[in-house]
Design a protein around this motif. Structure first.
Motif, PDB file in Angstrom:
ATOM      1  N   ASP A  31      -0.867 -33.951  32.134  1.00 56.89           N
ATOM      2  CA  ASP A  31      -2.097 -34.244  31.397  1.00 56.89           C
ATOM      3  C   ASP A  31      -3.235 -34.713  32.290  1.00 56.89           C
ATOM      4  N   LEU A  32      -2.952 -35.031  33.541  1.00 55.33           N
ATOM      5  CA  LEU A  32      -3.988 -35.416  34.492  1.00 55.33           C
ATOM      6  C   LEU A  32      -5.033 -34.321  34.663  1.00 55.33           C
ATOM      7  N   ILE A  33      -4.626 -33.085  34.480  1.00 48.91           N
ATOM      8  CA  ILE A  33      -5.530 -31.944  34.662  1.00 48.91           C
ATOM      9  C   ILE A  33      -6.751 -32.061  33.754  1.00 48.91           C
ATOM     10  N   TYR A  34      -6.559 -32.590  32.538  1.00 48.35           N
ATOM     11  CA  TYR A  34      -7.686 -32.692  31.606  1.00 48.35           C
ATOM     12  C   TYR A  34      -8.810 -33.571  32.173  1.00 48.35           C
ATOM     13  N   VAL A  35      -8.440 -34.610  32.925  1.00 49.70           N
ATOM     14  CA  VAL A  35      -9.439 -35.486  33.542  1.00 49.70           C
ATOM     15  C   VAL A  35     -10.178 -34.756  34.667  1.00 49.70           C
ATOM     16  N   LEU A  36      -9.469 -33.881  35.357  1.00 52.75           N
ATOM     17  CA  LEU A  36     -10.021 -33.235  36.543  1.00 52.75           C
ATOM     18  C   LEU A  36     -10.867 -32.003  36.237  1.00 52.75           C
ATOM     19  N   LEU A  37     -10.661 -31.382  35.079  1.00 53.59           N
ATOM     20  CA  LEU A  37     -11.380 -30.143  34.777  1.00 53.59           C
ATOM     21  C   LEU A  37     -12.903 -30.290  34.860  1.00 53.59           C
ATOM     22  N   PRO A  38     -13.510 -31.321  34.262  1.00 53.99           N
ATOM     23  CA  PRO A  38     -14.969 -31.445  34.390  1.00 53.99           C
ATOM     24  C   PRO A  38     -15.429 -31.647  35.835  1.00 53.99           C
ATOM     25  N   ILE A  39     -14.614 -32.365  36.623  1.00 52.34           N
ATOM     26  CA  ILE A  39     -14.951 -32.595  38.028  1.00 52.34           C
ATOM     27  C   ILE A  39     -14.934 -31.281  38.789  1.00 52.34           C
ATOM     28  N   TRP A  40     -13.910 -30.477  38.559  1.00 53.26           N
ATOM     29  CA  TRP A  40     -13.816 -29.190  39.249  1.00 53.26           C
ATOM     30  C   TRP A  40     -14.903 -28.227  38.797  1.00 53.26           C
ATOM     31  N   GLN A  41     -15.263 -28.303  37.518  1.00 53.60           N
ATOM     32  CA  GLN A  41     -16.337 -27.446  37.040  1.00 53.60           C
ATOM     33  C   GLN A  41     -17.643 -27.762  37.768  1.00 53.60           C
ATOM     34  N   ALA A  42     -17.936 -29.058  37.904  1.00 57.46           N
ATOM     35  CA  ALA A  42     -19.163 -29.457  38.595  1.00 57.46           C
ATOM     36  C   ALA A  42     -19.093 -29.159  40.090  1.00 57.46           C
ATOM     37  N   LEU A  50     -12.057 -19.886  33.325  1.00 57.93           N
ATOM     38  CA  LEU A  50     -11.292 -20.140  34.540  1.00 57.93           C
ATOM     39  C   LEU A  50     -10.655 -21.527  34.503  1.00 57.93           C
ATOM     40  N   LEU A  51     -11.334 -22.487  33.900  1.00 59.10           N
ATOM     41  CA  LEU A  51     -10.733 -23.805  33.724  1.00 59.10           C
ATOM     42  C   LEU A  51      -9.484 -23.718  32.847  1.00 59.10           C
ATOM     43  N   ALA A  52      -9.550 -22.882  31.812  1.00 56.91           N
ATOM     44  CA  ALA A  52      -8.380 -22.685  30.950  1.00 56.91           C
ATOM     45  C   ALA A  52      -7.233 -22.044  31.731  1.00 56.91           C
ATOM     46  N   LEU A  54      -6.630 -22.513  34.897  1.00 52.49           N
ATOM     47  CA  LEU A  54      -6.034 -23.564  35.723  1.00 52.49           C
ATOM     48  C   LEU A  54      -4.994 -24.349  34.923  1.00 52.49           C
ATOM     49  N   ARG A  55      -5.360 -24.736  33.710  1.00 51.92           N
ATOM     50  CA  ARG A  55      -4.419 -25.469  32.859  1.00 51.92           C
ATOM     51  C   ARG A  55      -3.226 -24.599  32.509  1.00 51.92           C
ATOM     52  N   GLY A  56      -3.477 -23.329  32.233  1.00 55.58           N
ATOM     53  CA  GLY A  56      -2.402 -22.433  31.852  1.00 55.58           C
ATOM     54  C   GLY A  56      -1.433 -22.152  32.978  1.00 55.58           C
ATOM     55  N   LEU A  57      -1.920 -22.115  34.215  1.00 58.22           N
ATOM     56  CA  LEU A  57      -1.038 -21.867  35.353  1.00 58.22           C
ATOM     57  C   LEU A  57      -0.023 -22.995  35.509  1.00 58.22           C
ATOM     58  N   TYR A  58      -0.478 -24.220  35.377  1.00 61.05           N
ATOM     59  CA  TYR A  58       0.440 -25.356  35.492  1.00 61.05           C
ATOM     60  C   TYR A  58       1.503 -25.281  34.393  1.00 61.05           C
ATOM     61  N   ALA A  59       1.042 -25.151  33.140  1.00 56.04           N
ATOM     62  CA  ALA A  59       1.976 -25.117  32.014  1.00 56.04           C
ATOM     63  C   ALA A  59       2.881 -23.897  32.084  1.00 56.04           C
ATOM     64  N   GLY A  60       2.328 -22.755  32.495  1.00 58.88           N
ATOM     65  CA  GLY A  60       3.125 -21.533  32.564  1.00 58.88           C
ATOM     66  C   GLY A  60       4.220 -21.621  33.608  1.00 58.88           C
ATOM     67  N   ALA A  61       3.881 -22.149  34.798  1.00 61.37           N
ATOM     68  CA  ALA A  61       4.899 -22.296  35.841  1.00 61.37           C
ATOM     69  C   ALA A  61       5.981 -23.273  35.401  1.00 61.37           C
ATOM     70  N   MET A  62       5.576 -24.354  34.749  1.00 61.38           N
ATOM     71  CA  MET A  62       6.547 -25.344  34.288  1.00 61.38           C
ATOM     72  C   MET A  62       7.472 -24.742  33.237  1.00 61.38           C
ATOM     73  N   ALA A  63       6.917 -23.978  32.297  1.00 60.92           N
ATOM     74  CA  ALA A  63       7.745 -23.393  31.241  1.00 60.92           C
ATOM     75  C   ALA A  63       8.663 -22.303  31.780  1.00 60.92           C
ATOM     76  N   ALA A  64       8.141 -21.455  32.664  1.00 59.73           N
ATOM     77  CA  ALA A  64       8.903 -20.293  33.137  1.00 59.73           C
ATOM     78  C   ALA A  64      10.112 -20.690  33.967  1.00 59.73           C
ATOM     79  N   LEU A 109      -1.966 -25.834  41.623  1.00 60.42           N
ATOM     80  CA  LEU A 109      -1.474 -26.243  40.298  1.00 60.42           C
ATOM     81  C   LEU A 109      -0.227 -25.461  39.905  1.00 60.42           C
ATOM     82  N   ALA A 110      -0.149 -24.201  40.291  1.00 59.88           N
ATOM     83  CA  ALA A 110       1.069 -23.437  40.023  1.00 59.88           C
ATOM     84  C   ALA A 110       2.254 -24.059  40.760  1.00 59.88           C
ATOM     85  N   LEU A 111       2.019 -24.496  42.007  1.00 62.28           N
ATOM     86  CA  LEU A 111       3.076 -25.142  42.785  1.00 62.28           C
ATOM     87  C   LEU A 111       3.506 -26.455  42.141  1.00 62.28           C
ATOM     88  N   SER A 112       2.520 -27.262  41.705  1.00 57.76           N
ATOM     89  CA  SER A 112       2.851 -28.530  41.061  1.00 57.76           C
ATOM     90  C   SER A 112       3.595 -28.310  39.746  1.00 57.76           C
TER      91      SER A 112
END
Length: 386
Positions: A31-42, A50-52, A54-64, A109-112
């Motif tokens: 859930d830390l990603i939600y805090v970082l998304l606005p920072i990365w956007q700026a 693309l922000l979505a 980033l979030r999807g890559l983390y969740a997708g790697a974790m689920a797969a 994020l995929a690695l994490s």
């Protein structure tokens, strides 16, 4: 119910303590990603799509990788897998702090996410094996620690990025992960028997599939409610500060529900606990929809307790229904199913909301929770403790 002697209880408590710490860290990383998304956007000028990603890559790697992680744990000491996965998740955030653009963030994020994939199946199974038939309550406690991490780590990072550059904050977060990975050394060895025999009174895969279906519907109902909660409150006249507070109230109630309902399931049985929590979810959602703003707000902590409480009951049932006793693999499959349902549900409910507004979406969430009740009744005869 298993009665542990003093040395076994101490070993079990160490397993629960370290597993809970790991759960808090990995759920916090998620859930830390939600805090970082606005920072990365700026910082990098990223689009919302693309922000979505980033979030999807983390969740997708974790689920797969849940199922491969569960299978690996059947061959290697689970402590090694937990430590390696935690180090990998921490390194992912370390590399994110070194990234110079979207491509680097995607890879990091995929690695994490891949590192975080090991925690749920291996740690859940470790707690289950440590406590035996008395594991429902401890699994509820383990489940509760994840919510603590979701609240604490993003909040901590929010404070850090005010005091220092975001890259330095991520390096500190990564260092915290490396320190927590080292705590695995105090855990007792986690060894999974290759075959433990058929699941007791679980009628093999049939009962486990029912459990996965209930878990998926329960998660979908929770995601649907959370998706439409701000729109429901807005329609009743709430402003943005009140909506933010409402989410905090729901999450606090949810954390308490996860903690309490694992012990409830151990005392009254899976069927009664599931009927109670899911039935309360349906009634409370309908009541909140019909109530004025003040009363709806007062109901939200109770909605949170009921909405999240079922999950601890279900997680505690996985070991009993694990096909051929493969507990790590069973947890991996269960979590994959639940995470997948959580990802798909907002899309489906969103389509309903586009047609009929928030009331259709919220009603569909309540109906999804209601659909778990007949499945729980079908599941009960397959359990040793109903």
């Amino acid at each position: 119910m298993t009665v542990l002697d003093a040395p076994d209880r101490r070993r079990a408590n160490r397993t629960l303590a370290v597993s809970g710490l790991l759960h808090a860290l990995h759920d916090g990383y998620t859930d830390l990603i939600y805090v970082l998304l606005p920072i990365w956007q700026a910082e990098f000028g990223l689009s919302y799509s693309l922000l979505a990603v980033l979030r999807g890559l983390y969740a997708g790697a974790m689920a797969a990788l849940q199922v491969p992680a569960g299978r690996l744990a059947e061959r290697i000491d689970g402590r090694v897998i937990l430590a390696a996965g935690t180090v990998l998740a921490a390194i992912g955030y370390l590399l994110a702090g070194l990234s110079g653009g979207a491509l680097g963030l995607c890879a990091s994020l995929a690695l994490s996410g891949a590192g975080s994939s090991v925690q749920h199946p291996v740690a859940s199974a470790a707690v289950s094996r440590a406590y035996g038939s008395a594991a429902r309550g401890p699994i509820g406690t383990y489940n509760f620690t994840g919510d603590l991490g979701k609240a604490a780590l993003p909040a901590l990072t929010s404070l850090l990025v005010v005091a220092m550059p975001w890259r330095h904050a991520l390096w500190l977060v990564a260092a915290l992960g490396l320190v927590i990975a080292a705590t695995v050394v105090i855990m007792p060895k986690i060894s999974a028997p290759k075959v433990e025999g058929a699941a007791p009174s679980g009628e093999g895969r049939g009962g486990f599939r029912l459990l996965c279906a209930i878990g998926g519907l329960d998660t979908a109902a929770r995601m649907g409610f959370l998706t439409f909660l701000p729109f429901m409150l807005q329609a009743k006249g709430a402003g943005l500060p009140a909506i933010g507070t409402a989410f905090a109230v729901v999450f606090i109630g949810g954390a308490l529900g996860k903690f309490a309902c694992g012990w409830l399931g151990q005392r009254v049985g899976v069927l009664r606990a599931t009927l109670l929590t899911e039935g309360a979810t349906v009634c409370l959602i309908v009541m909140a929809m019909a109530a004025p703003l003040g009363l709806a707000f007062a109901l939200l902590p109770f909605v949170g307790v009921a909405l999240n409480g079922t999950s601890s009951v279900l997680y505690g049932t996985v070991p009993e229904l694990a096909p051929t006793g493969r507990v790590e693999h069973a947890f991996a499959v269960f979590y994959t199913f639940v995470i997948g349902a959580g990802a798909a549900a907002p899309v489906l409910y969103g389509a309903l909301g586009d047609v009929g507004g928030w009331s259709w979406g919220m009603t569909s969430a309540a109906a999804t929770a209601l659909a778990t009740l007949p499945l729980a009744i079908l599941l009960a005869p397959r359990l040793t403790a109903r």
